[in-house]
Design an enzyme around this catalytic site. Structure first.
Site: not given
Ligand code: BDP
Length: 697
Positions: A321, A164-165, A288, A362, A540, A390, A357
């Site tokens: 998280r 992913e990414r 998410e 993000d 989004w 990303e 984060k």
């Molecule tokens: C976002 C990404 C996604 C991740 C999410 C995360 O787009 O793919 O799953 O963060 O950190 O930046 O959980």
């Protein structure tokens, strides 16, 4: 030179005088060892020195001559035990090291020591770094201990090997051939991480798959853990909250349900039967679409504590998280993590860290620090940076991230008065926490050079170095990495360091200047798409973030808007809430600003936006020129790679500039200042661009 050797190339020392002095000062090697870690230390020294010095340094078991380098712990080496360094070693702690010149048995020696074998290995890598970067052999003691305890990479790797990414190929974990086949890459990976002090790795994606917790996979995880152990690296896994249902056959995953608690206890016992030093879990819950405790009307603390209780007997930890946002928080996504987690401060078990984060939205090219830092004094907060780019040009852009990391780390939260920087919050010193951590979302794949872009390796390197010592400057880190990865030539270093240090500012300028954010392509996050407004969740849509209209542009997060600013300490808030004192780099992050607003440059906002986009794109051309001037210093293969990638970056910068300015002009209704060459394509052209080749999400 294909980049496979990372920063551990050990080419012959180019300066012959220096090489002669190194040879003189390293006349013999003594690594009395009885464990796997010290065997690695000896091997690394022998290998590194023979290549750097172009001579075979003799390994010896007894001290025979002056200028012997001795590496080991006092417990394992009587000579070191007699060296009278216990006082110095105190400061090295569990993982630190000390490099000190000493006369032992009448002979001049250089001691590389620590309280543990891993400390010695870190010291050995540091010593080799000194030689790789053309530094003198130390005449004064060097004592170094990590400021942060958990220094980790988070892999967003799926079991089917997609990442992913990920922009550097497929996952380096080959689940198919594990546990029997041990790819040399696993060993190289551990070695590279140990060389920069990384001591933990989360193997799997936060969007987790419970399958990794089944016996067949745990055997594979064990095989990796066995490889990593002597390098001081612990393995962690992501725990899918609904695993008790998916692989345990239970009807619920409610954290207060006894069967669920029992299931996790048994599962954890099983994991430790495979991996006795298993690090613990990283959990993304109720975010998410991931399952979590809130599915059962429980809190994040209930969820984290359930796992924490089950893993505590094994000294494991839970990293929970804080990246949460939901559709029922339509006003400002910025606020949700704070709103959800601050009330839980004090409710987490001592073996839980909350991973936050760097910013509240993000991993944007530029974000103010996350308001959670400093707001949860009773909970250890762990930093999550993103190494994989990303939102910063992905695999094609040269962006050195240390300046971004430092900008966050040096931000003052004022949580305990001036000087309560984010760095001091996460290293535990502001609130006196025992646990501390910093993670980077890995940018590693199976590409021959690990990270895709040759310069992306520097971001992995920077994470390790800053987790060890967050007071290092971006410049020091860039220079170290350049010296080891490319060349010690001063002319090269001067330009290449500047190239790296400016690169992050440049991408901010041509993609998200003045505090703009999240205006990239939907889903894949590649390229500009500020016009997108058709996603079913409001947050989004890029239009949610820039809020351009005929009066101005930007997100009002002051009291007249979402009031996200109220989440910061008054000293921070006051500076940002006044449109005249707000740092212009965050202006549109916190304010909706009129198009004719006068900026510090004297330009109005619209002109400033044009200036930033055009300057940013021009500076990419400048990066190309700088790189071209470095041709004599770089091997042809990597030179050509970076040249081609910079060409792509140049096209991307122009694309960002043209698409964004054409679009924002439909709101400002002001012309492009006369001295700029207008875009040669229309807004419609940019809007209809489809990117079947955009890296997947
Ligand atoms: C976002 C990404 C996604 C991740 C999410 C995360 O787009 O793919 O799953 O963060 O950190 O930046 O959980």
């Amino acid at each position: 030179e294909n980049g496979d050797d990372l920063w551990l190339r050990y080419p012959p020392v180019a300066d012959k005088m220096l090489q002669a002095s190194y040879r003189y000062h390293v006349s013999a090697l003594m690594v009395p060892s009885s464990d796997a870690t010290l065997n690695i230390a000896r091997q690394e020294l022998l290998n590194g020195l023979s290549r750097l010095l172009q001579t075979q340094v003799p390994a010896t078991a007894t001290l025979r001559q002056d200028e012997t380098v001795i590496a080991g712990t006092a417990q394992q080496c009587p000579l070191i035990a007699q060296a009278n360094i216990a006082g110095l070693l105190k400061a090295a702690g569990n993982e630190g090291f000390m490099i000190v010149p000493k006369i032992l048995q009448g002979k001049r020696c250089l001691l590389i020591s620590g309280n543990t074998s891993i400390g010695v290995l870190y010291g050995v890598f540091h010593f080799l770094r000194l030689l790789q970067t053309a530094q003198p052999i130390p005449v004064q003691p060097i004592i170094s201990a990590p400021k942060i305890q958990l220094r980790m990479l988070d892999h967003w790797d799926n079991l089917n090997r997609t990442v992913e990414r990920g922009y550097a190929g497929f996952s380096i974990w080959n689940w198919h051939t594990l546990p029997t086949y041990i790819d040399q890459r696993y060993i190289d990976y551990a070695r590279a991480n140990a060389s920069i002090g990384i001591n933990g790795t989360v193997l799997t994606n936060v969007n987790a798959n419970a399958t990794v917790l089944t016996p067949a996979y745990l055997e594979k995880v064990k095989a990796l853990a066995d490889v990593f152990r002597p390098y001081g690296i612990r393995v962690y896994l992501t725990a899918r909250f609904s695993a008790p249902m998916e692989i345990g056959g239970l009807a619920t995953a409610d954290p207060l349900n006894d069967s669920v608690r029992g299931w996790w206890k048994e599962k954890i016992k099983e994991i430790y039967s495979y991996i006795p030093d298993f690090g613990g879990f990283l959990v993304k819950a109720n975010s998410e679409g991931q399952p979590g405790p809130q599915d059962y009307h429980r809190t994040h603390a209930d969820g984290a504590n359930m796992l924490a209780d089950a893993i505590a007997p094994y000294k494991g930890i839970v990293i929970w998280r804080a990246f949460v946002y939901s559709h029922d928080n339509p006003i400002d996504r910025h606020k949700q993590a704070y709103d959800d987690f601050v009330p839980l401060d004090g409710q987490f078990r001592p073996n839980v860290l909350l991973q936050v984060k760097n910013g509240a939205i993000d991993f944007m090219p530029r974000e103010p620090f996350h308001p959670l830092f400093g707001a949860m004094p009773k909970t250890p907060l762990m930093m999550e940076f993103q190494l994989t780019q990303e939102y910063l040009g992905q695999g094609t852009s040269l962006v050195f991230l240390a300046p971004l990391f430092k900008e966050t780390l040096e931000s003052d939260t004022y949580s305990k008065g001036a000087g309560s920087t984010v760095a001091k919050v996460i290293d535990g010193s502001v609130d006196q926490h025992m646990l501390s951590g910093m993670a980077g979302v890995a940018n590693i794949g199976n590409d021959i050079n690990w990270c895709g872009h040759p310069f992306a390796q520097a971001n992995w390197y920077a994470l390790g170095r800053l987790a060890w010592d967050h007071t290092l400057s971006s410049e020091q880190i860039a220079e170290e990495w350049l010296r080891m990865t490319f060349s010690n030539e001063l002319t090269f270093l001067k330009s290449a360091t500047r190239l790296m240090l400016e690169s992050r500012d440049i991408i901010v300028q041509y993609s998200n200047p003045i505090g703009l954010h999240h205006i990239m392509g939907t889903g894949h996050h590649y390229g500009p798409a500020p016009w997108v407004n058709n996603q079913h969740r409001p947050e989004w849509n890029p239009v949610y973030y820039h809020k351009a209209d005929s009066t101005g542009i930007g997100f009002d997060r002051t009291a007249t808007g979402s009031n996200a600013l109220a989440q910061y300490q008054p000293a921070v808030r006051r500076q940002w809430e006044d449109i005249h004192t707000c740092d212009e780099k965050y202006l549109l992050w916190f304010h909706h600003v009129q198009w004719r607003f006068r900026m510090k440059s004297g330009r109005n906002l619209w002109e400033e936006l044009c200036y930033q986009y055009y300057t940013g794109a021009d500076r990419v051309t400048g990066m190309q020129h700088t790189w071209e001037s470095l041709r004599p210093f770089v091997d042809p293969q990597r030179f050509a790679q970076v040249t081609m990638l910079l060409k792509i970056q140049q096209q991307e910068a122009t694309w960002w500039r043209n698409a964004c300015l054409l679009y924002f002009r439909t709101f400002s209704h002001m012309p492009l200042p006369a001295d700029y060459t207008p875009p040669d394509k229309t807004l419609e052209y940019y809007k209809q661009l489809q990117f079947p080749f955009a890296p997947g999400n």
